[in-house]
Scaffold this active site. Structure first.
Site, mmCIF file in Angstrom:
data_model
loop_
_atom_site.group_PDB
_atom_site.id
_atom_site.type_symbol
_atom_site.label_atom_id
_atom_site.label_comp_id
_atom_site.label_asym_id
_atom_site.label_seq_id
_atom_site.Cartn_x
_atom_site.Cartn_y
_atom_site.Cartn_z
ATOM 1 N N ASP A 121 89.891 -19.077 -24.810
ATOM 2 C CA ASP A 121 90.865 -19.424 -23.788
ATOM 3 C C ASP A 121 91.784 -20.516 -24.346
ATOM 4 O OD1 ASP A 121 91.954 -19.790 -21.069
ATOM 5 O OD2 ASP A 121 90.829 -21.667 -21.122
ATOM 6 N N ASP A 129 94.375 -22.879 -22.105
ATOM 7 C CA ASP A 129 94.474 -24.043 -21.227
ATOM 8 C C ASP A 129 93.096 -24.569 -20.851
ATOM 9 O OD1 ASP A 129 97.417 -24.436 -20.504
ATOM 10 O OD2 ASP A 129 97.157 -22.294 -20.179
ATOM 11 N N LYS A 189 90.194 -10.620 -18.053
ATOM 12 C CA LYS A 189 90.061 -10.886 -19.490
ATOM 13 C C LYS A 189 88.947 -10.057 -20.134
ATOM 14 C CE LYS A 189 91.845 -15.634 -19.738
ATOM 15 N NZ LYS A 189 91.504 -17.027 -20.130
#
Length: 223
Positions: A11, A13, A153
């Protein structure tokens, strides 16, 4: 790739950044040196992770828009129904809703499969309109994402693994948010950084002590 160097899905952020949201400069030391496939996965629009790959000088392998857009080995695939999302937002705004992005909307300008609203937007109205259009609102903690159900995702990771002819269980995943939970379920091993939300913590195999990239770096060092 050696047996000691697993493929990664990371990931961005909250995972490759510091507490202020800035990219941690150490990623320019760690990531280009990784000897196995490395995937950047984000809820942001498609150009953001592709650009980051460019400046890191790594292969452009990304999962963007929470799985809505996938790029691997030069192949792009799309999920979701952007036209339906646009129609829903038009209805949302007709009923007095506002996405609450001031000035130029860089959040959505390049988005291809979903539309994001600020967390200050009217969530009740947004959810009501989404239901009318058979869409869902996904709260990542950073924004409300209006998207086609089932686009996430984890789906993107399966698509990347298929394109690269890898087993998704070979991947090690690191993240911090609810939108990483499906990715954790698909990957063979998963780690949540210390700043992760409850959903990510529950889905991960382990929660590391460090927050933000400090936590991610500890995982990479251990691998």
């Amino acid at each position: 790739m050696t047996a000691a160097t697993p493929p990664l899905v990371l990931d961005i952020d909250g995972t490759l950044t510091d507490g202020s949201g800035r990219l941690d400069p150490r990623i320019f030391e760690y990531l280009p040196e990784w000897e196995a496939p490395l995937v950047l996965a984000t809820g942001k629009a498609f150009p953001y992770p592709v650009t980051l790959c460019h400046f890191l000088q790594i292969d452009e392998t990304v999962i963007a828009e929470n799985g809505g857009v996938v790029l691997a080995d030069g192949e792009v695939s799309y999920q979701g129904d952007p036209e339906r999302a646009a129609e829903a937002v038009a209805t949302f705004e007709e009923r007095g809703g506002d996405l609450e992005w001031s000035g130029f909307d860089s959040i959505n300008n390049w988005r291809e499969t979903e539309i994001a609203a600020s967390v200050s937007a009217d969530l009740g109205l947004l959810r009501s309109v989404a239901a009318e259009y058979d869409l869902e609102v996904f709260d990542t903690g950073y924004a409300y994402h209006l998207k086609t159900p089932g686009v996430e995702k984890g789906v993107g990771l399966r698509a990347v693994a298929d394109t690269l002819d890898l087993d998704p269980a070979e991947f090690v995943a690191v993240g911090d948010s609810i939108n990483d939970a499906s990715m954790f379920e698909v990957a063979g091993r998963s780690f949540a950084v210390a700043n992760a939300d409850d959903a990510a913590r529950e889905a991960a195999d382990a929660v590391v002590e460090g927050s933000y990239f400090d936590g991610t770096a500890s995982v990479l060092d251990s691998l």
